[in-house]
Design a protein around this motif. Structure first.
Motif, PDB file in Angstrom:
ATOM      1  N   GLU A 545      10.882 -16.178  17.736  1.00 14.13           N
ATOM      2  CA  GLU A 545      10.245 -15.052  17.031  1.00 14.13           C
ATOM      3  C   GLU A 545      11.171 -13.974  17.465  1.00 14.13           C
ATOM      4  OE1 GLU A 545       6.154 -12.788  17.182  1.00 14.13           O
ATOM      5  OE2 GLU A 545       6.923 -13.548  19.284  1.00 14.13           O
ATOM      6  N   GLY A 546      11.926 -13.998  18.612  1.00 13.86           N
ATOM      7  CA  GLY A 546      12.791 -12.818  18.827  1.00 13.86           C
ATOM      8  C   GLY A 546      13.937 -12.627  18.273  1.00 13.86           C
ATOM      9  N   LEU A 547      14.543 -13.738  17.334  1.00 14.69           N
ATOM     10  CA  LEU A 547      15.602 -13.490  16.601  1.00 14.69           C
ATOM     11  C   LEU A 547      15.292 -12.498  15.608  1.00 14.69           C
ATOM     12  CD1 LEU A 547      16.229 -17.283  15.705  1.00 14.69           C
ATOM     13  CD2 LEU A 547      17.346 -15.577  17.434  1.00 14.69           C
ATOM     14  N   PRO A 548      16.343 -11.617  15.318  1.00 10.88           N
ATOM     15  CA  PRO A 548      16.191 -10.447  14.468  1.00 10.88           C
ATOM     16  C   PRO A 548      15.604 -10.722  12.963  1.00 10.88           C
ATOM     17  CG  PRO A 548      18.409 -10.684  14.939  1.00 10.88           C
ATOM     18  CD  PRO A 548      17.574 -11.465  15.843  1.00 10.88           C
ATOM     19  N   TRP A 549      15.977 -12.056  12.535  1.00 13.73           N
ATOM     20  CA  TRP A 549      15.817 -12.500  11.108  1.00 13.73           C
ATOM     21  C   TRP A 549      14.711 -13.319  11.092  1.00 13.73           C
ATOM     22  CZ3 TRP A 549      16.152 -17.546  11.043  1.00 13.73           C
ATOM     23  CH2 TRP A 549      17.139 -18.314  11.884  1.00 13.73           C
ATOM     24  N   ALA A 550      13.915 -13.278  12.268  1.00 18.12           N
ATOM     25  CA  ALA A 550      12.675 -14.299  12.076  1.00 18.12           C
ATOM     26  C   ALA A 550      11.692 -14.203  10.982  1.00 18.12           C
ATOM     27  CB  ALA A 550      12.181 -14.411  13.613  1.00 18.12           C
ATOM     28  N   VAL A 551      11.650 -13.078  10.667  1.00 18.96           N
ATOM     29  CA  VAL A 551      10.357 -12.558   9.679  1.00 18.96           C
ATOM     30  C   VAL A 551      10.832 -11.629   8.637  1.00 18.96           C
ATOM     31  CG1 VAL A 551       8.069 -11.932   9.494  1.00 18.96           C
ATOM     32  CG2 VAL A 551       8.591 -13.010  11.456  1.00 18.96           C
ATOM     33  N   LEU A 552      10.864 -12.212   7.275  1.00 23.55           N
ATOM     34  CA  LEU A 552      11.100 -11.153   6.162  1.00 23.55           C
ATOM     35  C   LEU A 552       9.598 -10.655   5.726  1.00 23.55           C
ATOM     36  CD1 LEU A 552      12.983  -9.994   4.061  1.00 23.55           C
ATOM     37  CD2 LEU A 552      12.448 -12.262   2.909  1.00 23.55           C
ATOM     38  N   ARG A 553       9.367  -9.218   5.781  1.00 26.08           N
ATOM     39  CA  ARG A 553       8.161  -8.743   5.396  1.00 26.08           C
ATOM     40  C   ARG A 553       8.384  -8.093   4.111  1.00 26.08           C
ATOM     41  NH1 ARG A 553       5.051  -8.900   9.561  1.00 26.08           N
ATOM     42  NH2 ARG A 553       5.777  -8.832  11.767  1.00 26.08           N
ATOM     43  N   LEU A 554       7.393  -8.322   3.146  1.00 30.07           N
ATOM     44  CA  LEU A 554       7.560  -7.988   1.910  1.00 30.07           C
ATOM     45  C   LEU A 554       6.382  -7.508   1.369  1.00 30.07           C
ATOM     46  CD1 LEU A 554       9.425 -11.130   0.144  1.00 30.07           C
ATOM     47  CD2 LEU A 554      10.391  -8.882   0.612  1.00 30.07           C
ATOM     48  N   PRO A 555       5.898  -6.741   0.182  1.00 32.76           N
ATOM     49  CA  PRO A 555       4.692  -6.066  -0.256  1.00 32.76           C
ATOM     50  C   PRO A 555       4.324  -7.122  -0.699  1.00 32.76           C
ATOM     51  CG  PRO A 555       6.672  -5.313  -1.552  1.00 32.76           C
ATOM     52  CD  PRO A 555       7.323  -5.970  -0.402  1.00 32.76           C
ATOM     53  N   GLN A 556       2.903  -7.119  -0.864  1.00 38.35           N
ATOM     54  CA  GLN A 556       2.012  -8.161  -1.616  1.00 38.35           C
ATOM     55  C   GLN A 556       2.326  -8.268  -2.960  1.00 38.35           C
ATOM     56  OE1 GLN A 556      -2.328  -7.647  -2.116  1.00 38.35           O
ATOM     57  NE2 GLN A 556      -2.627  -9.326  -1.322  1.00 38.35           N
ATOM     58  N   PRO A 557       2.662  -9.246  -3.702  1.00 41.00           N
ATOM     59  CA  PRO A 557       3.268  -9.397  -5.013  1.00 41.00           C
ATOM     60  C   PRO A 557       2.062  -9.290  -6.176  1.00 41.00           C
ATOM     61  CG  PRO A 557       3.235 -11.484  -4.157  1.00 41.00           C
ATOM     62  CD  PRO A 557       2.864 -10.407  -2.914  1.00 41.00           C
ATOM     63  N   GLY A 558       2.403  -8.950  -7.312  1.00 41.84           N
ATOM     64  CA  GLY A 558       1.330  -9.021  -8.433  1.00 41.84           C
ATOM     65  C   GLY A 558       1.556 -10.194  -8.945  1.00 41.84           C
ATOM     66  N   ALA A 559       0.637 -10.307 -10.208  1.00 40.98           N
ATOM     67  CA  ALA A 559       0.623 -11.547 -10.930  1.00 40.98           C
ATOM     68  C   ALA A 559       1.950 -12.023 -11.281  1.00 40.98           C
ATOM     69  CB  ALA A 559      -0.543 -11.604 -11.902  1.00 40.98           C
ATOM     70  N   TRP A 560       2.802 -11.200 -12.017  1.00 45.17           N
ATOM     71  CA  TRP A 560       3.931 -11.721 -12.649  1.00 45.17           C
ATOM     72  C   TRP A 560       4.848 -12.006 -11.619  1.00 45.17           C
ATOM     73  CZ3 TRP A 560       3.441 -13.510 -17.028  1.00 45.17           C
ATOM     74  CH2 TRP A 560       2.498 -13.044 -18.165  1.00 45.17           C
ATOM     75  N   PRO A 561       5.324 -11.206 -10.783  1.00 45.00           N
ATOM     76  CA  PRO A 561       6.245 -11.776  -9.846  1.00 45.00           C
ATOM     77  C   PRO A 561       5.732 -13.173  -8.950  1.00 45.00           C
ATOM     78  CG  PRO A 561       5.852  -9.309  -9.232  1.00 45.00           C
ATOM     79  CD  PRO A 561       4.950  -9.888 -10.184  1.00 45.00           C
ATOM     80  N   LEU A 562       4.577 -13.287  -8.964  1.00 48.98           N
ATOM     81  CA  LEU A 562       3.970 -14.524  -8.245  1.00 48.98           C
ATOM     82  C   LEU A 562       4.273 -15.695  -9.159  1.00 48.98           C
ATOM     83  CD1 LEU A 562       2.529 -15.237  -5.288  1.00 48.98           C
ATOM     84  CD2 LEU A 562       0.478 -15.047  -6.611  1.00 48.98           C
ATOM     85  N   ALA A 563       3.777 -15.337 -10.535  1.00 51.39           N
ATOM     86  CA  ALA A 563       3.943 -16.768 -11.295  1.00 51.39           C
ATOM     87  C   ALA A 563       5.372 -16.539 -11.503  1.00 51.39           C
ATOM     88  CB  ALA A 563       3.574 -15.964 -12.665  1.00 51.39           C
ATOM     89  N   SER A 564       6.250 -15.863 -11.419  1.00 55.18           N
ATOM     90  CA  SER A 564       7.732 -16.120 -11.753  1.00 55.18           C
ATOM     91  C   SER A 564       8.165 -16.990 -10.529  1.00 55.18           C
ATOM     92  CB  SER A 564       8.414 -14.683 -11.799  1.00 55.18           C
ATOM     93  OG  SER A 564       9.970 -15.064 -11.962  1.00 55.18           O
ATOM     94  N   ALA A 565       7.915 -16.629  -9.198  1.00 50.63           N
ATOM     95  CA  ALA A 565       8.298 -17.163  -8.112  1.00 50.63           C
ATOM     96  C   ALA A 565       7.696 -18.807  -8.220  1.00 50.63           C
ATOM     97  CB  ALA A 565       7.843 -16.665  -6.810  1.00 50.63           C
ATOM     98  N   ALA A 566       6.416 -18.884  -8.700  1.00 49.70           N
ATOM     99  CA  ALA A 566       6.063 -20.301  -8.735  1.00 49.70           C
ATOM    100  C   ALA A 566       6.581 -21.346  -9.681  1.00 49.70           C
ATOM    101  CB  ALA A 566       4.394 -20.232  -9.097  1.00 49.70           C
ATOM    102  N   VAL A 567       6.880 -20.603 -10.774  1.00 48.38           N
ATOM    103  CA  VAL A 567       8.053 -21.235 -11.782  1.00 48.38           C
ATOM    104  C   VAL A 567       9.293 -21.698 -10.918  1.00 48.38           C
ATOM    105  CG1 VAL A 567       9.156 -21.195 -13.887  1.00 48.38           C
ATOM    106  CG2 VAL A 567       6.978 -20.556 -13.727  1.00 48.38           C
ATOM    107  N   GLY A 568       9.845 -20.916 -10.275  1.00 48.41           N
ATOM    108  CA  GLY A 568      11.057 -21.020  -9.599  1.00 48.41           C
ATOM    109  C   GLY A 568      10.859 -22.396  -8.491  1.00 48.41           C
ATOM    110  N   VAL A 569       9.854 -22.326  -7.656  1.00 50.07           N
ATOM    111  CA  VAL A 569       9.586 -23.323  -6.910  1.00 50.07           C
ATOM    112  C   VAL A 569       9.473 -24.797  -7.787  1.00 50.07           C
ATOM    113  CG1 VAL A 569       7.795 -24.213  -5.539  1.00 50.07           C
ATOM    114  CG2 VAL A 569       8.390 -21.931  -5.380  1.00 50.07           C
ATOM    115  N   ALA A 570       8.599 -24.757  -8.862  1.00 43.04           N
ATOM    116  CA  ALA A 570       8.470 -26.030  -9.409  1.00 43.04           C
ATOM    117  C   ALA A 570       9.969 -26.445 -10.046  1.00 43.04           C
ATOM    118  CB  ALA A 570       7.788 -25.858 -10.578  1.00 43.04           C
ATOM    119  N   TRP A 571      10.847 -25.600 -10.560  1.00 45.88           N
ATOM    120  CA  TRP A 571      12.064 -25.597 -10.936  1.00 45.88           C
ATOM    121  C   TRP A 571      13.025 -26.196 -10.003  1.00 45.88           C
ATOM    122  CZ3 TRP A 571      13.653 -22.082 -15.513  1.00 45.88           C
ATOM    123  CH2 TRP A 571      14.617 -22.448 -16.304  1.00 45.88           C
ATOM    124  N   TRP A 572      12.997 -25.673  -8.674  1.00 45.03           N
ATOM    125  CA  TRP A 572      14.046 -25.858  -7.459  1.00 45.03           C
ATOM    126  C   TRP A 572      13.374 -27.626  -7.066  1.00 45.03           C
ATOM    127  CZ3 TRP A 572      15.441 -21.379  -4.135  1.00 45.03           C
ATOM    128  CH2 TRP A 572      16.567 -21.421  -3.526  1.00 45.03           C
TER     129      TRP A 572
END
Length: 817
Positions: A545-572
């Motif tokens: 946990e003490g590593l500087p890059w351990a956690v990436l904090r992001l704002p809560q996404p809306g419907a479209w960014p979440l759907a786009s990321a889900a498509v990317g997961v399935a594609w990957w």
């Protein structure tokens, strides 16, 4: 069945997103639509291909070519639609039934005498306990609505210690109740939905503990016995571990109750992506089921009755399966039957029934059946993070594994071995080098080419490759959901889980589970051993946990960014050979690089957080953020840590240009330390005494420190900020007499509506009547504001008539409990 249950789940999800339940007209339309869709699906999927005449007629009527392929596609779409209507209607019916139980509004302000019994494992805090109470009778039944059967009570130990709160114990209590209410902040957990999902239709506290009467006859039933077993197990753990730092994790693994997990442990596991190890999940249930099945099968193979071997009567495989299912059911009950445990239990039950019937069932069908059974029992499960994380993790594993070919060598020899020992472990040789992860398999095959220990090493490399693939699939699939639910991606998660999962699965969980079946004092050795293993685990996770890059904090996404990321997961995660897989990472850009969410230049956004009794107001301009007060701290409701910090993180605010603490009252300054620890602060402005520890904490975090004083002015992005109170100089009197008063105003040239003039908001903290009179006497025009955060939460010692006449607000905000 797969399409049916997925459509059913979609209908349940749509219902939970509605603002109101359907009326009679909507019910009629829903029934008609579902009947038409079901009829179309039955015709399209069951009828023979139409003749030329009928084909032409249908094409003319529907305006489309109804070839077999089109007909099948439309038939399956109709199945989804009909199942969705069924799910929507079922969830609506369950909601109507539950909402029909309501506490009369007139009963919220008086003492009520009720009789019933404790129906859940109590949750203990520093000053009391809370529990679910099943009401058997009320002092009066003269109510227009159905009275709640299940309520949530708090018992505070003020003068006398808490009595033994045993599940099933019947009590006559004087209580004060109110309708369920939770803090309503965008992007944070909805407490009212959680209470509704549990069936709790009223909350309150025992108002007269001194006259509470324990009735002689306790309640009975399977549910009460399960809760008593959980309570007894928790009591044994408390007696053995006492105040051990990680006692809460042991309790969580044994009973599923997470109230005893310390804040430090909870934060550590959240930041390292190992929170799933605290909750009893499918991993722990699979371990219990597998071990019980192995024991049952081994004993049954050696059993005889009157000279007849038991496997000749009933095959050992079926006995092992029955033992696994029984043990899994018992453990799921002790775990509180949460959603991940339900999912694993239903999947195991479906597989067991299929094997008992001698049928094969696809893995995707097993998951679909578990999905449907979970939602049939609890349609509100879709509102919980555990539902999405659990089902999506398993779906990702199945989807990623679907593209990995398996080659079985020596098929005749394998078939003969299976016939001789059907329960043997089938060895799956290494896949072809073209399979996913083939480079590692090829390396193992080159280094260890033949049998014996070389074959064992090859199998080990194969298992490691499979484990790495599973961890990669789960991490990738759950990343968008983790951002949505927790506003962060633990980048250290794959490394942390690579150590934590086998450590907990092979050492901690077996010791905790075994202690439940061991007699005293042997169970104490197992519990202490489990806690020692947790000590070592925490050391490793803390280093990660003490590593500087351990956690990436992001704002809560809306419907479209979440759907786009889900498509990317399935594609990957698609099988090798899927076209244009290199495009998949680009679908995550809306998630990783969100669009700016601040107001336009010249305007400001004011958010008064719902934190109960206290103040916390966030003021945002185009490129700057100011937090005015931070709500209560650890001495009260911990709203600073529970609400204010998560709200900032969910909205992508990792830095505050200014943190202003109006005065040294716990409901205003208590959460300031949590804010300083969680986000960067540019300037710390406060009206607290110089010896206050917040000054030192702010300087240690690199913030500029300024004492709040009248006359301070600054401008951000066309918005003017002005401090109106207190006067410069040393602070004197009680805190309310020198609290900060801040006025925020858009400039005339940058006002959203130039004809209407500037827009102002006045944040008055806890200023009282004397300070109000002074401000009115100085310059009443400078108090004018369209928005007023009401002084002192609306106390009778403030909000005098001359002050309100000077402000003349259009909107008044009361931050009260």
């Amino acid at each position: 069945m797969r399409a049916m249950w997925c459509g059913f789940a979609l209908g349940v999800i749509v219902l939970q997103r509605q603002a109101a339940l359907p009326g009679w007209g909507a019910w009629v339309a829903l029934v008609l639509a579902s009947m038409l869709a079901a009829g179309w699906a039955a015709w399209a999927l069951g009828a023979a291909p139409p003749a030329d005449e009928s084909h032409e007629m249908v094409r003319r009527v529907f305006g489309l070519a109804c070839g077999r392929r089109w007909r099948m596609a439309l038939g399956w779409a109709a199945v989804w639609f009909a199942a969705g209507c069924a799910g929507f209607g079922y969830a609506a019916w369950r909601a109507e039934t539950r909402l029909a139980e309501a506490l009369p509004a007139a009963w919220q302000a008086r003492n009520i005498t009720i009789t019933g019994y404790i129906s859940s494992l109590p949750s203990y805090g520093e000053i009391g306990a809370s529990f679910l109470f099943r009401v058997e009778s009320w002092e009066t039944h003269k109510a227009a609505t159905r009275l709640p059967h299940l309520i949530q009570l708090s018992w505070v130990a003020r003068e006398a210690p808490l009595p033994p709160l045993v599940p099933g114990a019947r009590w006559r209590l004087a209580v004060r109740l109110k309708r369920p209410h939770g803090n309503g902040n965008f992007g944070l957990r909805d407490t009212e939905v959680a209470l509704l999902a549990r069936g709790v239709r009223a909350v309150g506290y025992v108002s007269d503990p001194g006259h509470a009467v324990r009735l002689p006859i306790d309640a009975s039933g399977i549910g009460v016995r399960i809760e008593r077993a959980r309570a007894a197990l928790r009591a044994r753990i408390d007696a053995v571990l006492g105040d051990a730092p990680h006692r809460g994790i042991v309790i969580a693994l044994a009973t599923g109750a997470q109230d005893a997990v310390s804040d430090a442990d909870r934060r550590l596991m959240r930041d390292t992506g190992t929170s799933h190890l605290v909750a009893i999940s499918g991993l722990h249930l699979a371990f219990v089921a597998g071990f019980a099945g192995w024991i049952a099968g081994a004993l049954w193979r050696r059993a005889r009755w009157r000279g007849v071997e038991a496997p000749l009567v009933v095959p050992a495989q079926k006995v092992a399966l029955a033992g696994a299912l029984l043990a899994a059911g018992v453990y799921a009950a002790l775990a509180g039957f949460n959603v991940p445990v339900q999912r694993a239990l239903w999947m195991l039950a479906v597989v067991a029934l299929a094997l008992f019937a001698g049928r094969e069932v696809a893995r995707s069908h097993v998951l679909a059946w578990a999905l449907g059974l979970v939602l049939l029992r609890d349609p509100w499960a879709v509102t919980a993070a555990g539902f999405w994380l659990s089902f999506c993790a398993v779906a990702a594993i199945l989807f990623a594994a679907s593209g990995v070919p398996r080659l079985h060598r020596d098929a005749p020899q394998d078939a003969a071995a299976d016939a001789a020992d059907p329960m043997r472990e089938r060895t799956e040789p290494l896949a072809e080098p073209t399979a996913r992860g083939g480079w590692l398999r090829c390396l193992a095959a080159i280094a260890y080419p033949t049998g014996g220990w070389r074959e064992a090493m090859r199998r080990l490399a194969s298992r490691l490759c499979d484990g790495a693939r599973v961890q990669w699939a789960v991490t990738l699939a759950l990343a968008p959901l983790t951002v949505y639910w927790f506003a962060q991606i633990p980048l250290i998660g794959p490394i942390a889980n690579a150590f934590a999962i086998p450590w907990v699965s092979m050492l901690v969980a077996p010791l905790v589970i075994a202690s439940a079946a061991m007699p005293a004092p042997i169970d104490a050795l197992a519990l202490r051993g489990a806690h020692t293993c947790l000590d070592w685990l925490v050391v490793v996770l803390s280093a990660l946990e003490g590593l500087p890059w351990a956690v990436l904090r992001l704002p809560q996404p809306g419907a479209w960014p979440l759907a786009s990321a889900a498509v990317g997961v399935a594609w990957w995660l698609a099988p090798r050979g899927w076209p244009l897989r290199w495009i998949a990472p680009f679908t995550w850009l809306p998630l990783l690089v969100p669009a700016p969410t601040g107001p336009p230049p010249g305007a400001f956004r004011l958010a008064a957080l719902d934190i109960g009794q206290g103040t916390s107001v966030l003021v945002e301009t185009a490129r700057h953020r100011l937090l005015f007060d931070a709500g209560p701290g650890p001495e009260s409701t911990q709203a600073g840590e529970r609400i204010v910090v998560p709200y900032l993180q969910a909205h992508g605010i990792g830095r505050l240009d200014a943190l202003m603490i109006s005065h040294d009252d716990s409901d205003h300054a208590g959460g300031a330390q949590a804010v300083l620890d969680a986000v960067d602060v540019g300037a710390f402005v406060a009206a607290v005494l110089p010896a206050h520890p917040l000054w030192a904490s702010a300087r240690a975090k690199g913030a500029q420190t300024v004492q709040c004083a009248a006359g301070q002015r600054w401008r951000w992005d066309g918005v003017d900020f002005e401090v109106l109170w207190p006067d410069p100089g040393p602070l004197a009197g009680k805190p309310n007499a020198h609290c900060c008063v801040l006025r925020v105003t858009t400039s005339v040239s940058a006002a959203p509506d130039a004809q209407a003039g500037p827009v102002s908001a006045l944040l008055a903290a806890d200023i009282e009547a004397g300070g109000e009179r002074t401000l009115v006497a100085r310059d009443p025009g400078r108090l004018r504001a369209q928005v007023l955060v009401v002084p002192h939460h609306g106390s009778r010692s403030s909000s005098t008539e001359p002050f309100l006449d000077s402000v003349w607000p259009l909107v008044a905000i009361f931050q009260v409990g």
